[in-house]
Design an enzyme around this catalytic site. Structure first.
Site, PDB file in Angstrom:
ATOM      1  N   ARG A   1      -3.902   3.482  16.151  1.00  0.00           N
ATOM      2  CA  ARG A   1      -5.107   3.100  15.415  1.00  0.00           C
ATOM      3  C   ARG A   1      -6.299   2.943  16.355  1.00  0.00           C
ATOM      4  NH1 ARG A   1      -2.071   4.818  12.167  1.00  0.00           N
ATOM      5  NH2 ARG A   1      -1.213   3.712  10.353  1.00  0.00           N
TER       6      ARG A   1
ATOM      7  N   CYS B   1       0.875  -1.173   0.000  1.00  0.00           N
ATOM      8  CA  CYS B   1       0.000   0.000   0.000  1.00  0.00           C
ATOM      9  C   CYS B   1       0.913   1.224   0.000  1.00  0.00           C
ATOM     10  CB  CYS B   1      -0.967  -0.025   1.175  1.00  0.00           C
ATOM     11  SG  CYS B   1      -0.216  -0.265   2.804  1.00  0.00           S
TER      12      CYS B   1
END
Length: 321
Positions: free
Chosen positions: A243, A191
Site C-alpha cells: 500500500r 469489504c
C-alpha cells in the site's frame, strides 16, 4: 459480537479450491464435509447446480447464527467483484437464492484502498475529497432499512456528495447506533478481501468503544494501539508495504481520522454516563474534578483512570494516540 470477514467466494474460487483439495488430499475432499444437516429451509434451495454453494453458504450462515449476528454491513461499491471477466466474489445482497434473507443487510458502499492515493496526493487532506460514484464498476447503491436510520438525523440520499470525512463519520455513527440499539444482536463488517476498508472501520469501532470505557478497560493507550495495529490490521492481511509503495495510505488515514470523532455524538456510552453524572455537572467538569483529585492533568495513568470509572471524555483521548 462485532465480526469481520472478506465477502463471499464466487463459483470460480469454490470449484477451484474444491478441485485443489480433492487432488492434494489423495482423492477425498472433506473440506466442506457436513458437520450437521442443513435446515429444511436451506435445503429447499438445493439443486444440482447449487449444491456446493448451498453447502458452503450453509456453513457460513451457521457460524453467523452461532455468533448471534443479525446485521451484515457490506462496504463493497460493487455487487460482484469481477477479475479477468470472472465473478470472483459476490455480496450477500445479490445472492439469488436469498440464503441471507433472515439477516438485516446494509449496503454501505465505501471507496477502496486505491482511492486513498488521492488522499495522499492532496497532502493527507480528506476534507473536500469526494469519491467518483459514476465509474463503470460502481453498481452497489447505499441501502439501509429506514428503521435503523430514524434516530441519526442524517440525509442518506446525499451520500454521493459527502467528502471522505463526512462519509466515514456517518458510517461510524451508523455502526455505533447498531451496537447501541440492540444488545442481543451482533454485526458483521466486510469489504471484498477484508484487508483495508474492513480494518479501518473495525479499528475505529474498537478505539471508539475503548475510549468510552466499554471494552478493553484494562489496556493502557499504548496497549490498545498495539492491539488494533497488530490484530485488526496486520493479522488479517493488510499489506502495508504494498500500500505504501502505491501511495494507498488508508492505514495512515485510520489513525489520522481520530481527530474527527472526538465529540459525544460518536460515543456508545454517552447515555450510561449521563445517567450517573452528579446533578448540575457536565461530563467535562466531572473529569476535571477527578484529575485534580489525582494531582495530575497530564499523565496517561491519570486520564486512563477515568476510563475505568466510566467518566472518560472523548475529547481527551485523541492526544494519547
Amino acid at each position: 459480537h462485532v465480526c469481520r470477514s472478506a465477502t463471499l467466494a464466487g463459483w470460480g474460487e469454490l470449484y477451484g479450491r474444491t478441485g485443489y483439495n480433492y487432488i492434494f488430499s489423495g482423492g477425498s475432499d472433506d473440506a466442506w464435509a457436513d458437520t450437521e444437516d442443513l435446515s429444511e429451509e436451506d435445503s429447499a434451495f438445493r439443486n444440482a447446480d447449487s449444491q456446493l454453494f448451498d453447502k458452503v453458504r450453509g456453513h457460513d450462515i451457521k457460524l453467523l447464527r452461532y455468533l448471534s449476528v443479525r446485521y451484515i454491513c457490506d462496504l463493497m461499491v460493487e455487487n460482484k467483484k469481477v477479475k479477468f471477466g470472472l465473478n470472483v466474489t459476490s455480496s450477500e445482497k445479490v445472492d439469488k437464492a436469498q440464503r441471507y434473507a433472515d439477516f438485516t443487510l446494509l449496503s454501505i458502499p465505501y471507496p477502496g484502498c486505491e482511492f486513498f492515493k488521492e488522499y495522499k496526493d492532496r497532502d493527507y487532506r480528506a476534507e473536500g475529497l469526494v469519491f467518483n460514484w459514476k465509474q463503470d464498476y460502481v453498481d452497489a447503491p447505499l441501502s439501509i432499512p429506514v428503521s435503523l436510520t430514524r434516530s441519526l438525523n442524517i440525509d442518506w440520499s446525499e451520500y454521493q456528495s459527502w467528502d471522505l470525512v463526512q462519509q466515514t463519520q456517518n458510517y461510524l455513527k451508523l455502526l455505533i447506533s447498531l451496537i447501541n440499539g440492540d444488545d442481543d444482536s451482533g454485526l458483521l463488517v466486510h469489504c471484498i478481501s477484508g484487508w483495508d476498508r474492513t480494518p479501518l472501520f473495525v479499528a475505529l469501532l474498537r478505539l471508539s468503544l475503548w475510549a468510552d470505557g466499554l471494552i478493553h478497560a484494562s489496556l493502557e493507550p499504548a496497549e490498545i494501539l498495539y492491539l488494533t495495529v497488530a490484530y485488526d490490521w496486520f493479522l488479517f492481511g493488510h499489506m502495508l508495504v504494498d500500500r505504501l509503495s502505491k501511495g494507498e495510505e488508508i492505514f495512515f488515514f485510520c489513525f489520522n481520522f481520530l481527530k474527527h470523532i472526538t465529540s459525544e455524538e460518536f460515543s456508545a456510552g454517552k447515555l450510561q454516563r449521563r445517567k450517573s453524572l452528579l446533578p448540575g455537572f457536565t461530563v467535562e467538569e466531572i473529569c476535571m474534578l477527578k484529575q485534580r483529585e489525582r494531582g495530575s492533568t497530564t499523565s496517561l495513568s491519570s486520564d486512563f483512570s477515568l476510563v475505568n470509572s466510566g467518566e472518560f471524555t472523548r475529547s481527551s483521548w485523541e492526544p494519547h494516540l
